[in-house]
Every structure is written in C-alpha cells, then in structure tokens.
Design an enzyme around this catalytic site. Structure first.
Site, short mmCIF file in Angstrom:
data_model
loop_
_atom_site.label_atom_id
_atom_site.label_comp_id
_atom_site.label_asym_id
_atom_site.label_seq_id
_atom_site.Cartn_x
_atom_site.Cartn_y
_atom_site.Cartn_z
N ARG A 25 44.55 12.70 45.67
CA ARG A 25 43.18 13.11 45.33
C ARG A 25 42.24 12.89 46.51
O ARG A 25 41.12 13.36 46.55
CB ARG A 25 42.68 12.40 44.07
CG ARG A 25 41.37 12.95 43.58
CD ARG A 25 41.03 12.76 42.10
NE ARG A 25 41.59 11.60 41.47
CZ ARG A 25 41.17 10.34 41.65
NH1 ARG A 25 40.16 10.09 42.44
NH2 ARG A 25 41.77 9.35 41.02
N TYR A 32 23.16 33.17 43.67
CA TYR A 32 24.36 33.15 42.85
C TYR A 32 24.02 32.51 41.50
O TYR A 32 23.41 31.44 41.45
CB TYR A 32 25.46 32.37 43.56
CG TYR A 32 26.72 32.37 42.76
CD1 TYR A 32 27.44 33.54 42.58
CD2 TYR A 32 27.18 31.22 42.13
CE1 TYR A 32 28.59 33.56 41.81
CE2 TYR A 32 28.33 31.23 41.36
CZ TYR A 32 29.02 32.40 41.21
OH TYR A 32 30.16 32.43 40.44
N LYS A 38 35.99 34.50 47.71
CA LYS A 38 35.52 35.85 48.04
C LYS A 38 36.18 36.33 49.34
O LYS A 38 37.38 36.48 49.38
CB LYS A 38 33.99 35.85 48.11
CG LYS A 38 33.31 35.11 46.95
CD LYS A 38 33.55 35.76 45.60
CE LYS A 38 33.19 34.85 44.43
NZ LYS A 38 31.86 34.29 44.44
#
Ligand SMILES: *Cc1c(COP(=O)(O)O)cnc(C)c1O
Length: 352
Positions: free
Chosen positions: A47, A98, A194
């Site tokens: 992690r 956004y 994207k």
C-alpha cells in the site's frame, strides 16, 4: 532516478520509467503483483509503493518536471490535493470544471470543511480578486466542458504573492501541451484515465509536485486512504503513455479540421475550440436537436469520458450535475485518431 533533462517531452514519454539495462532483463517494467515484499527493505507493504507505480511515476514526474504520485483514479488525486486545504479554508474554482471535482468540493463545503468560491476562469481579474485569503486556487485549463482557458502565469503570480497554493487539473492538456509546474503552479493533477492511457480501458490518476513537504502529505494521504492504483492499471497507463505524442498529434489535427468544418454548418450555433487538445464542444439549438444528432451517429460513439483513440460524443446537460450555465444543446466531442474524412462524414450527416 532523474531523467535526462535535455530530452524533449515526446522522447521522455517513450524512454522514462524503464528498468535498468541488464542483459536479458525486460525492456518495460512488468506489473508486480505483490501485497508485501521481503523484509529488510524500504517498502515492506504494497500500500506504500510498488515497482509498477514507480516506473509510471518516474515517467510522469519527468514530463511534468516534478515528482509524481500515482492514485487509484483522477478523483483520488483530486481528493488528495483538496486534503492540503486546512479546515474551513477557501478554494477558488472555475464555475465550469470537471463535475466530480465540483461535486466533491460542494460536499466538503456542506460540512464546513472548505469554502468554495466559483469564478469565471477566463476573467483573470475576477480570479485574482477571489484569491484574497484563499488556501487553494484550483484551475482547470481548458475547462470541462466549456473549454475556457485560464491565464495560468498571471494567476500563479498573484497567488504566490499571497501564499495561495495553485493546483492545475491538466487532464485535457496532458503533460505534452501544458506543464503547470514550469509555469509556477504548485501541483499538477491528471486523470490518466483519459489521454495519457488513451484506450478507454483503465482508471488511474496522478499528482505532480516539487515541494518535499507537499509531496510527503500527498503520499501519506494515498497510503492512509488506500487510494492506490493496481499494478496492472499502472502498467496499462505507462504502456499508453508511450504512444501519447503520436495519438495526440493525430487527434489534434482531426479536431482542428472538424472544428473548421463544423463552424460552417448551418445547424451549429457555436463551436468551442481551445485551439489545442482533442476536445471540442458544439452548440446546437436545443436539447432535442443535440439528442437527435447523438442518436444518429454510427461511427462516433455515444459515451461519456474522453481521450481514447475512438471518437466519442455526448450532450453534457443529460447529466443532472452539469452546470446550468452550460447550454442545453451543447455536445462535447472527444476526437480520436480515425481518418478525419470518416469522422466528418458521420458527424455532418448526423447534424442533417
Ligand atoms: C475524468 C476527469 C477527472 C476524474 O478522473 P477519474 O480518473 O475519472 O477519477 C478529473 N478531472 C478531469 C478534467 C477529468 O476529465
């Protein structure tokens, strides 16, 4: 490992984040599937770090001229940056941005964690006036989906003199068209979902910064919130980054040509084209006209998101969360790398 400074961004996108050159070693960093590592090293638990992220971070950091921290998604990266705002601190944000970022800010404002100041990001004087006493200027350029452009150097200069942090969501521009840190911003944020990954098959985000204290807080946030990318996702994004320059060139040339042709079409009231990048918006008379056009296309794909090799479009106000100042008839286009004549034929036929 710092990447060679003299290389151009197109070259860095291909060459950074490769394993050491040892005979019969892999040329690309393979995904490392591990939850824990053999003890005695610096990492221990996955992690905290993973070689698959490190390779991607090396490449993104070299491109944006800072140190990159990869996240599970663009929104996880946005949330990490917002965590830098002290309790009750004001965030200056474009009124068009956004939707996830605006919705998160509104949710945090509702509990008093932050205060939100919405601005027209093209009105530089208004943005600068709103910086007074603020903790963070959140910029997006070009904005989603209005495609407005911020005067980043002017805003950065004003923010610096007042000790306001500046973060730029650089998703639409990519590190090949905008380098916020080189313009003086403190943080660059990417949804690599994207253009950077480019194939609409993975979700991942990144924050890039230079200040050691800021980086430490961003990394700690990632570890403690568990907002980590999977090794396979990091691998896919780095693989996509390798071809970003050529995809971008082709899609941008398609986008400029389509903008020119759309502007001459009688059904189109307005074309919004920021002049670079692969996203355009066109405004039709109303929602019905836009819905009809979206229903008629055969090659273009009706879908949200953007930045893939395939061209997609959607009427933005179909989302209840979209800003009411966005016209009902606005269609956002994400232009891909198909042949421009096929894209034009299909779209212009759908417009009637
Ligand atoms: C998609 C997007 C985000 C959020 O990224 P995810 O990877 O979907 O979480 C943030 N900012 C912009 C500009 C985006 O387009």
């Amino acid at each position: 490992m710092a990447h060679a400074q003299h290389l151009r961004p197109e070259t860095i996108a291909v060459s950074a984040g490769r394993p050491p050159r040892v005979p019969d070693g892999p040329m690309s960093q393979p995904p490392v599937f591990a939850s824990a590592f053999v003890g005695g090293g610096e990492v221990g638990y996955a992690r905290t770090s993973n070689p698959s992220w490190s390779a991607l971070e090396e490449a993104l950091g070299a491109l944006d001229q800072g140190e990159a921290v990869a996240f599970a998604s663009g929104m996880a990266a946005v949330a990490a940056v917002l965590s830098l705002v002290p309790h009750g601190g004001a965030v200056v944000v474009p009124r068009h941005a956004y939707q996830g970022s605006l919705t998160l800010l509104d949710a945090e404002a509702a509990t008093g964690r932050v205060a939100v100041r919405r601005v027209d990001v093209e009105d530089t004087a208004a943005v600068i006036a709103a910086l007074d006493g603020a903790a963070l200027a959140w910029l997006e350029s070009p904005t989603n989906p209005a495609l407005e452009r911020a005067d980043i150097p002017a805003i950065v200069e004003a923010a610096r003199s007042q000790g306001v942090l500046v973060a730029v969501d650089s998703t639409f521009a990519t590190p090949l068209r905008l380098q916020p840190l080189a313009l003086g911003a403190d943080l660059a944020v990417h949804s690599a979902t994207k253009l950077i990954s480019g194939h609409s098959d993975v979700i991942l985000g990144a924050v890039v910064a230079r200040d050691a204290g800021v980086l430490q807080r961003i990394r700690t946030h990632r570890t403690l919130h568990g907002a980590i990318p999977g090794p396979m996702e990091a691998f896919l994004v780095l693989r996509g980054l390798r071809t970003l320059a050529v995809r971008l060139e082709r899609a941008e040339s398609n986008a400029r040509e389509l903008a020119r042709r759309l502007a001459a079409h009688p059904a189109v009231r307005e074309v919004r084209d920021p002049g670079f990048g692969t996203v355009l918006a066109l405004v039709l008379d109303d929602a019905a006209a836009a819905d009809a056009a979206v229903a008629k296309v055969a090659l273009w794909l009706h879908a949200t998101s953007l930045g893939g090799v395939e061209s997609t479009l959607e009427r933005r106000r179909r989302w209840a969360t979209e800003a009411p100042t966005i016209p009902e008839g606005l269609i956002r286009l994400s232009v891909g790398i198909e042949h421009v004549e096929d894209l034009a034929d299909d779209l212009l036929a759908a417009l009637g």
